[in-house]
Design a protein around this motif. Sequence first.
Motif, short mmCIF file in Angstrom:
data_model
loop_
_atom_site.label_atom_id
_atom_site.label_comp_id
_atom_site.label_asym_id
_atom_site.label_seq_id
_atom_site.Cartn_x
_atom_site.Cartn_y
_atom_site.Cartn_z
N PHE A 95 0.87 1.77 10.40
CA PHE A 95 1.42 2.87 10.09
C PHE A 95 0.36 4.47 11.08
O PHE A 95 1.27 5.54 10.20
CB PHE A 95 1.02 2.96 8.63
N THR A 127 1.11 -0.93 0.05
CA THR A 127 -0.35 0.01 0.09
C THR A 127 0.65 1.33 -0.21
O THR A 127 1.90 0.84 -0.02
CB THR A 127 -0.56 -0.13 1.22
N ARG A 160 12.43 5.39 6.79
CA ARG A 160 13.16 4.42 7.48
C ARG A 160 14.32 4.79 6.54
O ARG A 160 15.94 4.95 6.43
CB ARG A 160 12.96 3.34 7.52
N VAL A 196 5.73 -5.07 5.34
CA VAL A 196 6.48 -4.31 4.33
C VAL A 196 7.43 -5.85 4.15
O VAL A 196 8.53 -5.94 3.15
CB VAL A 196 7.43 -3.46 4.72
N TRP A 206 6.40 4.29 4.26
CA TRP A 206 6.98 4.09 5.75
C TRP A 206 8.60 3.36 5.61
O TRP A 206 9.31 3.68 6.30
CB TRP A 206 6.42 2.53 6.64
N LYS A 207 8.33 2.16 4.37
CA LYS A 207 10.00 1.91 4.25
C LYS A 207 11.14 3.51 3.76
O LYS A 207 12.30 3.18 3.99
CB LYS A 207 9.88 1.12 2.66
N GLU A 239 0.72 3.16 2.52
CA GLU A 239 1.19 3.89 3.78
C GLU A 239 2.50 2.71 3.28
O GLU A 239 3.63 3.33 4.65
CB GLU A 239 0.49 3.94 4.42
N SER A 240 2.51 1.55 3.07
CA SER A 240 4.01 0.95 4.02
C SER A 240 5.03 0.68 3.08
O SER A 240 5.69 1.35 3.28
CB SER A 240 4.05 -0.52 3.76
#
Lengths: 122, 231
Positions: free
Chosen positions: B200, A8, A18, B230, A14-15, A10-11
């Motif tokens: 999230f 998605t 990081r 992930v 998020w990665k 968001e995922s």
Amino acid sequence: MTQKVQKTYESVAWKWMRYSGILLIPLAWIHVLIQDVIVGVHAIDIDYVALRWANIGWQAYDFFLLAFTFAHGMNGLRQVLFDFVHGERARKAWSVALFIFWLLVSIIGTIALVKGARPELA
Amino acid sequence: MLVYLRIFRYNPEAGRNKPTFDTYNIQADPDDRVLDLLEHVKSYVDGSLSYRRSCAHGVCGSDAMRINGQNALACKVLVKDVGREITVEPLLGLPVLKDMIVDMEPFFASYRKVMPFMVNDDIPEDGRERLQSPEERARFDDTTKCILCAACTTSCPSFWADDEYVGPAAIVNAHRFIFDSRDHAGDERLNILNDREGAFGCRTAFNCTSACPREIHVTRAIAEVKQAIVA
């Protein structure tokens, strides 16, 4: 019952936060060390920038700095904004506006980097 | 010792439409629990004072409230640990119904969303039980300790800002099954949490970890769920 975990936005974001965060540690610190400590902000003028951007290595360095810091910051700003903006349509509108802002500034920054402060030095 | 106790009061049914604080000076033992003080007020001073309590031994999780600004179970906090001035308020982020009683339904709706139950339709090899190694059991041991008191979720700034965020407790309870080798719906739960309103939504503020009366490493559990999404 078994199914795969979908990718998605968001995922992926998020990665991205990081990875870009890890890269920002050397990129930003080396930048601050050189520009603010070794060279000093008062010694930085158009000639210094032109000389720096005439070097493809520094061009690449500043491009990565621009790409990672700005996208990292914009995504962070999106997260903060979503604490205050709750409607789905309003969130989408803000996301699009931030994306356009990010794209414009990134394009302007990249053009500046590629063309250099003094194109004749390139 | 003499304790100065301030208690949040709100009871629209009895005309107390605006939140106020009632104050009491109570003679207490340093080893008394804050719940003992509330019981004293309710039994001897004002019977209309309302709060949830059941086991009174830190197991049922019904008496979570804010004590001097920090979420805790009133039955686990000793007077000597919070001092002579004690302020007791309801949990933040959930609608207050009366005094310390909040509407827990939004909290449990989020809990139900993550399928907090074992999903496995296979017949066990021996026809009776699903075996698990000590290592497999240890993988999710920490998150089995949750008592659903809501102290973590209602201490979370992301939850205060966004009602739709499922909150730490729901993710902890998803973690309990996602990493259970006997369960078959891990990916389904990860897909449910693969969203801004899911795992999230966490910004790693760590409030949840400090608030948990069971000392669950809540933020770490959430991080493990994010990593599983992930991966």
